[in-house]
Design a protein around this motif. Structure first.
Motif, PDB file in Angstrom:
ATOM      1  N   CYS A 278      50.641  48.591  35.256  1.00 20.86           N
ATOM      2  CA  CYS A 278      49.880  47.631  36.057  1.00 20.86           C
ATOM      3  C   CYS A 278      49.880  46.275  35.366  1.00 20.86           C
ATOM      4  CB  CYS A 278      48.444  48.131  36.225  1.00 20.86           C
ATOM      5  SG  CYS A 278      48.353  49.712  37.081  1.00 20.86           S
ATOM      6  N   PRO A 279      49.845  45.210  36.142  1.00 21.35           N
ATOM      7  CA  PRO A 279      49.812  43.874  35.539  1.00 21.35           C
ATOM      8  C   PRO A 279      48.444  43.596  34.928  1.00 21.35           C
ATOM      9  CG  PRO A 279      49.567  43.727  37.907  1.00 21.35           C
ATOM     10  CD  PRO A 279      49.829  45.168  37.602  1.00 21.35           C
ATOM     11  N   ALA A 280      48.366  42.624  34.056  1.00 27.82           N
ATOM     12  CA  ALA A 280      47.081  42.212  33.475  1.00 27.82           C
ATOM     13  C   ALA A 280      46.259  41.428  34.490  1.00 27.82           C
ATOM     14  CB  ALA A 280      47.317  41.365  32.226  1.00 27.82           C
ATOM     15  N   GLU A 281      46.961  40.758  35.420  1.00 23.48           N
ATOM     16  CA  GLU A 281      46.300  39.984  36.462  1.00 23.48           C
ATOM     17  C   GLU A 281      47.032  40.183  37.779  1.00 23.48           C
ATOM     18  OE1 GLU A 281      46.135  35.823  35.530  1.00 23.48           O
ATOM     19  OE2 GLU A 281      44.380  36.057  34.267  1.00 23.48           O
ATOM     20  N   PHE A 282      46.278  39.997  38.852  1.00 30.63           N
ATOM     21  CA  PHE A 282      46.855  40.020  40.195  1.00 30.63           C
ATOM     22  C   PHE A 282      46.269  38.847  40.951  1.00 30.63           C
ATOM     23  CE2 PHE A 282      46.574  41.337  44.687  1.00 30.63           C
ATOM     24  CZ  PHE A 282      47.924  41.502  44.943  1.00 30.63           C
ATOM     25  N   GLN A 283      47.114  37.907  41.332  1.00 35.94           N
ATOM     26  CA  GLN A 283      46.666  36.704  42.041  1.00 35.94           C
ATOM     27  C   GLN A 283      45.511  36.022  41.281  1.00 35.94           C
ATOM     28  OE1 GLN A 283      48.014  35.534  45.060  1.00 35.94           O
ATOM     29  NE2 GLN A 283      49.578  37.106  44.844  1.00 35.94           N
ATOM     30  N   GLN A 284      45.639  35.961  39.978  1.00 32.05           N
ATOM     31  CA  GLN A 284      44.670  35.331  39.064  1.00 32.05           C
ATOM     32  C   GLN A 284      43.355  36.119  38.957  1.00 32.05           C
ATOM     33  OE1 GLN A 284      44.394  31.278  40.447  1.00 32.05           O
ATOM     34  NE2 GLN A 284      46.318  30.720  39.454  1.00 32.05           N
ATOM     35  N   VAL A 285      43.358  37.368  39.373  1.00 32.78           N
ATOM     36  CA  VAL A 285      42.190  38.237  39.234  1.00 32.78           C
ATOM     37  C   VAL A 285      42.528  39.284  38.184  1.00 32.78           C
ATOM     38  CG1 VAL A 285      40.647  39.878  40.391  1.00 32.78           C
ATOM     39  CG2 VAL A 285      41.512  37.891  41.643  1.00 32.78           C
ATOM     40  N   LYS A 286      41.624  39.454  37.207  1.00 30.32           N
ATOM     41  CA  LYS A 286      41.868  40.385  36.105  1.00 30.32           C
ATOM     42  C   LYS A 286      41.996  41.819  36.614  1.00 30.32           C
ATOM     43  CE  LYS A 286      39.903  42.096  31.765  1.00 30.32           C
ATOM     44  NZ  LYS A 286      41.196  42.432  31.290  1.00 30.32           N
ATOM     45  N   ILE A 287      42.880  42.558  35.975  1.00 26.72           N
ATOM     46  CA  ILE A 287      43.042  43.987  36.214  1.00 26.72           C
ATOM     47  C   ILE A 287      42.572  44.687  34.947  1.00 26.72           C
ATOM     48  CG2 ILE A 287      44.697  45.848  36.665  1.00 26.72           C
ATOM     49  CD1 ILE A 287      44.476  43.947  39.011  1.00 26.72           C
ATOM     50  N   SER A 288      41.786  45.729  35.092  1.00 33.39           N
ATOM     51  CA  SER A 288      41.293  46.480  33.938  1.00 33.39           C
ATOM     52  C   SER A 288      42.469  46.954  33.088  1.00 33.39           C
ATOM     53  CB  SER A 288      40.469  47.675  34.423  1.00 33.39           C
ATOM     54  OG  SER A 288      40.027  48.448  33.344  1.00 33.39           O
ATOM     55  N   ASN A 289      42.318  46.917  31.768  1.00 40.79           N
ATOM     56  CA  ASN A 289      43.439  47.282  30.886  1.00 40.79           C
ATOM     57  C   ASN A 289      43.770  48.767  30.929  1.00 40.79           C
ATOM     58  OD1 ASN A 289      41.216  48.174  29.502  1.00 40.79           O
ATOM     59  ND2 ASN A 289      41.651  47.113  27.599  1.00 40.79           N
ATOM     60  N   ASP A 290      42.912  49.594  31.527  1.00 36.82           N
ATOM     61  CA  ASP A 290      43.216  51.017  31.651  1.00 36.82           C
ATOM     62  C   ASP A 290      43.586  51.391  33.087  1.00 36.82           C
ATOM     63  OD1 ASP A 290      40.765  50.705  32.817  1.00 36.82           O
ATOM     64  OD2 ASP A 290      39.744  52.241  31.652  1.00 36.82           O
ATOM     65  N   ALA A 291      43.990  50.407  33.889  1.00 37.58           N
ATOM     66  CA  ALA A 291      44.339  50.630  35.295  1.00 37.58           C
ATOM     67  C   ALA A 291      45.556  51.547  35.403  1.00 37.58           C
ATOM     68  CB  ALA A 291      44.621  49.301  35.977  1.00 37.58           C
ATOM     69  N   ARG A 292      45.510  52.408  36.406  1.00 33.66           N
ATOM     70  CA  ARG A 292      46.614  53.341  36.674  1.00 33.66           C
ATOM     71  C   ARG A 292      46.899  53.350  38.170  1.00 33.66           C
ATOM     72  NH1 ARG A 292      46.759  52.717  32.158  1.00 33.66           N
ATOM     73  NH2 ARG A 292      46.487  54.143  30.444  1.00 33.66           N
ATOM     74  N   GLN A 293      48.093  53.771  38.524  1.00 28.64           N
ATOM     75  CA  GLN A 293      48.501  53.945  39.913  1.00 28.64           C
ATOM     76  C   GLN A 293      48.307  52.664  40.729  1.00 28.64           C
ATOM     77  OE1 GLN A 293      46.453  57.388  41.398  1.00 28.64           O
ATOM     78  NE2 GLN A 293      47.155  58.678  39.745  1.00 28.64           N
ATOM     79  N   CYS A 294      48.738  51.560  40.210  1.00 31.46           N
ATOM     80  CA  CYS A 294      48.580  50.281  40.901  1.00 31.46           C
ATOM     81  C   CYS A 294      49.518  50.202  42.101  1.00 31.46           C
ATOM     82  CB  CYS A 294      48.889  49.120  39.960  1.00 31.46           C
ATOM     83  SG  CYS A 294      47.622  48.914  38.704  1.00 31.46           S
ATOM     84  N   GLN A 295      48.972  49.734  43.212  1.00 33.63           N
ATOM     85  CA  GLN A 295      49.755  49.515  44.422  1.00 33.63           C
ATOM     86  C   GLN A 295      49.425  48.117  44.924  1.00 33.63           C
ATOM     87  OE1 GLN A 295      48.465  52.648  46.995  1.00 33.63           O
ATOM     88  NE2 GLN A 295      49.800  54.153  46.058  1.00 33.63           N
ATOM     89  N   ALA A 296      50.449  47.311  45.104  1.00 31.13           N
ATOM     90  CA  ALA A 296      50.240  45.942  45.569  1.00 31.13           C
ATOM     91  C   ALA A 296      50.877  45.764  46.936  1.00 31.13           C
ATOM     92  CB  ALA A 296      50.826  44.951  44.579  1.00 31.13           C
ATOM     93  N   PHE A 297      50.175  45.022  47.787  1.00 28.67           N
ATOM     94  CA  PHE A 297      50.669  44.680  49.112  1.00 28.67           C
ATOM     95  C   PHE A 297      50.472  43.181  49.274  1.00 28.67           C
ATOM     96  CE2 PHE A 297      48.632  48.805  49.000  1.00 28.67           C
ATOM     97  CZ  PHE A 297      49.612  49.644  49.472  1.00 28.67           C
ATOM     98  N   GLU A 298      51.561  42.464  49.512  1.00 29.11           N
ATOM     99  CA  GLU A 298      51.447  41.002  49.607  1.00 29.11           C
ATOM    100  C   GLU A 298      52.108  40.483  50.870  1.00 29.11           C
ATOM    101  OE1 GLU A 298      51.882  38.692  45.960  1.00 29.11           O
ATOM    102  OE2 GLU A 298      52.284  40.570  44.912  1.00 29.11           O
ATOM    103  N   LYS A 299      51.414  39.562  51.521  1.00 34.68           N
ATOM    104  CA  LYS A 299      51.942  38.833  52.678  1.00 34.68           C
ATOM    105  C   LYS A 299      51.725  37.359  52.410  1.00 34.68           C
ATOM    106  CE  LYS A 299      51.299  42.349  56.176  1.00 34.68           C
ATOM    107  NZ  LYS A 299      50.828  42.632  57.517  1.00 34.68           N
ATOM    108  N   ASP A 300      52.120  36.537  53.344  1.00 37.37           N
ATOM    109  CA  ASP A 300      51.957  35.089  53.173  1.00 37.37           C
ATOM    110  C   ASP A 300      50.494  34.678  53.080  1.00 37.37           C
ATOM    111  OD1 ASP A 300      54.702  34.813  53.249  1.00 37.37           O
ATOM    112  OD2 ASP A 300      54.748  34.290  55.376  1.00 37.37           O
ATOM    113  N   THR A 301      49.632  35.295  53.873  1.00 35.54           N
ATOM    114  CA  THR A 301      48.234  34.863  53.936  1.00 35.54           C
ATOM    115  C   THR A 301      47.279  35.713  53.119  1.00 35.54           C
ATOM    116  OG1 THR A 301      47.892  36.187  55.921  1.00 35.54           O
ATOM    117  CG2 THR A 301      48.513  33.873  56.232  1.00 35.54           C
ATOM    118  N   SER A 302      47.709  36.892  52.674  1.00 38.19           N
ATOM    119  CA  SER A 302      46.810  37.739  51.898  1.00 38.19           C
ATOM    120  C   SER A 302      47.584  38.657  50.961  1.00 38.19           C
ATOM    121  CB  SER A 302      45.929  38.578  52.826  1.00 38.19           C
ATOM    122  OG  SER A 302      46.723  39.455  53.585  1.00 38.19           O
ATOM    123  N   ALA A 303      46.869  39.125  49.958  1.00 36.55           N
ATOM    124  CA  ALA A 303      47.458  40.046  48.992  1.00 36.55           C
ATOM    125  C   ALA A 303      46.396  41.074  48.625  1.00 36.55           C
ATOM    126  CB  ALA A 303      47.921  39.293  47.749  1.00 36.55           C
TER     127      ALA A 303
END
Length: 149
Positions: free
Chosen positions: A59-84
Motif C-alpha cells: 500500500c502507498p504511504a499516501e493516497f491523494q495526499q491523504v495518509k495511509i496507515s503504515n500497517d495497511a493491507r489489501q489496498c484497492q484504489a479506484f480513480e476517475k477524473d472527478t473522484s478517487a
C-alpha cells in the motif's frame, strides 16, 4: 405368410437395434463431450489463481495526499477524473486508526459514529474518511473528490 411375418419381425428387430445403437452412440458422444468440458474447466481452474484469497499488494504511504496507515493491507484504489477511492484493512482498532487520522490531518472534522462507523471530513467535503470496525481490526474507506465536482 409365416415367412412375411418373420421378415417383418426381423425388420422391426433390426430397426430397433439400429435405433438403440444410435441412441447409445449419441449417449457416449455426449458423455465424452461432458468429460472433455469438465477436464477443460478443471485445467482452467488449476491455471488461474484462487479468487477466494485476495491479492495483497504493498500500500502507498499516501493516497491523494491523504495518509495511509503504515500497517495497511489489501489496498484497492479506484480513480476517475472527478473522484478517487481507496479501501484498505488495518489490524488496528477503529479508535487507533482514528488517532492516526486526527494526528496526520487535524483539519478533518470527526463526526459521531453511526452504526460503529466514524466519518472524518474536510470542511469543503472533498475528503471523506470512513473508519469501520472489522473482525480483525478496521476497514478504512477514503473518498477524495475534486473541488469542481
Amino acid at each position: 405368410m409365416k415367412h412375411v411375418n418373420t421378415w417383418t419381425f426381423s425388420l422391426c428387430l433390426a430397426l430397433a437395434s439400429a435405433a438403440g445403437s444410435a441412441c447409445f452412440a449419441d449417449t457416449l458422444s455426449v458423455d465424452s463431450s461432458l468429460k472433455a468440458q469438465i477436464n477443460e474447466k478443471k485445467n482452467n481452474q488449476d491455471a488461474t489463481p484462487s479468487l477466494s484469497q485476495p491479492t495483497i499488494v504493498s500500500c502507498p504511504a499516501e493516497f491523494q495526499q491523504v495518509k495511509i496507515s503504515n500497517d495497511a493491507r489489501q489496498c484497492q484504489a479506484f480513480e476517475k477524473d472527478t473522484s478517487a477511492v481507496m479501501v484498505y484493512h488495518s489490524p488496528r482498532t477503529p479508535n487507533e486508526i482514528l488517532g492516526v487520522y486526527e494526528t496526520a490531518h487535524p483539519s478533518l472534522k470527526s463526526h459521531s459514529p453511526v452504526r460503529g462507523r466514524t466519518l472524518l471530513s474536510s470542511e469543503d467535503k472533498t475528503i471523506r474518511v470512513i473508519i469501520s470496525p472489522d473482525n480483525a481490526g478496521s476497514q478504512v474507506d477514503i473518498l477524495v473528490t475534486s473541488k469542481t465536482h
